[in-house]
Design a protein around this motif. Structure first.
Motif, short mmCIF file in Angstrom:
data_model
loop_
_atom_site.label_atom_id
_atom_site.label_comp_id
_atom_site.label_asym_id
_atom_site.label_seq_id
_atom_site.Cartn_x
_atom_site.Cartn_y
_atom_site.Cartn_z
N ASP A 41 11.57 32.42 -34.36
CA ASP A 41 12.49 32.52 -35.48
C ASP A 41 11.75 32.76 -36.79
O ASP A 41 12.19 33.56 -37.61
N CYS A 87 16.42 20.43 -42.17
CA CYS A 87 16.35 19.77 -40.86
C CYS A 87 15.53 18.48 -40.94
O CYS A 87 15.91 17.47 -40.35
N CYS A 110 10.95 23.72 -28.09
CA CYS A 110 11.47 24.02 -29.43
C CYS A 110 10.43 24.73 -30.29
O CYS A 110 10.76 25.58 -31.10
N THR A 111 9.16 24.36 -30.11
CA THR A 111 8.10 24.96 -30.92
C THR A 111 8.05 26.47 -30.73
O THR A 111 7.91 27.23 -31.69
N GLN A 131 12.40 19.58 -35.22
CA GLN A 131 12.26 20.82 -34.45
C GLN A 131 13.51 21.09 -33.62
O GLN A 131 14.00 22.23 -33.58
N LEU A 164 10.54 28.41 -29.80
CA LEU A 164 11.74 29.00 -30.41
C LEU A 164 11.61 29.08 -31.93
O LEU A 164 12.02 30.06 -32.54
N ILE A 165 11.01 28.06 -32.53
CA ILE A 165 10.81 28.06 -33.98
C ILE A 165 9.83 29.16 -34.36
O ILE A 165 10.07 29.91 -35.32
N GLN A 196 19.94 19.84 -27.82
CA GLN A 196 18.91 20.85 -28.03
C GLN A 196 17.61 20.48 -27.32
O GLN A 196 16.94 21.36 -26.78
N CYS A 220 15.83 22.88 -24.82
CA CYS A 220 14.45 23.30 -25.08
C CYS A 220 13.52 22.92 -23.93
O CYS A 220 12.49 23.56 -23.73
N TYR A 279 16.30 22.19 -35.89
CA TYR A 279 16.07 23.56 -36.34
C TYR A 279 16.61 24.56 -35.31
O TYR A 279 17.20 25.58 -35.67
N CYS A 280 16.42 24.26 -34.05
CA CYS A 280 16.85 25.16 -32.97
C CYS A 280 18.34 25.04 -32.65
O CYS A 280 18.89 25.86 -31.92
N SER A 281 18.98 24.01 -33.18
CA SER A 281 20.39 23.79 -32.88
C SER A 281 21.28 24.71 -33.73
O SER A 281 20.83 25.27 -34.73
#
Length: 135
Positions: A79, A94, A72-73, A36, A75-76, A61, A65, A39-41
């Motif tokens: 996205d 990832c 991060c969840t 996760q 942000l994912i 990250q 986050c 993925y956000c990086s």
């Protein structure tokens, strides 16, 4: 591209209990969190990141986050809503990359256990049994 492997380092606690048996699920949980964060990086496959670079990006990250509600969840999820067609390929990369970096990290820096270590990993917070409430 980072080469991936399904082989795991052969790690054994000093009492003879294989780490992967003693801490069942720890690897999967850690790789899920790392996936996760990755993925956000800003890292992309075209960057051809080394495991060291991947670990640095994950730490950065996770720090970023931690300041966002939902981490991060969240942000994912945003996205995926904005770019649903790119999600499967990116999340797969990832996951493979995070798993590979974790394997390399364990190979280079295996965990150290006390001589009398024999107990399996236990949760840090109490886990209620079925029908039992936490107080």
């Amino acid at each position: 591209m980072i080469a991936t492997t399904t082989a795991r380092p052969s790690l054994t606690a000093s009492a003879g209990t294989p780490v992967h048996e003693a801490c069942h699920g720890l690897r999967e949980h850690t790789v899920r969190i790392w996936t996760q964060a990755l993925y956000c990086s800003p890292l992309r496959p075209s960057d051809r990141p080394t495991p060291h670079t991947v670990c640095q990006a994950i730490v950065e990250q996770l720090t970023a986050c931690s300041r966002v509600p939902g981490g991060c969840t969240a942000l994912i999820a945003q996205d995926v809503g904005d770019y649903p067609t790119g999600f499967p390929e990116r999340i797969a990369w990832c996951q493979r990359t995070a798993d590979h970096a974790y394997t390399v990290l364990l190979t280079l820096h295996p965990p150290q256990f006390p001589e009398d270590w024999t107990a399996p990993c236990r949760p840090l917070v109490p886990v209620p049994r079925s029908g039992q409430a936490l107080h």
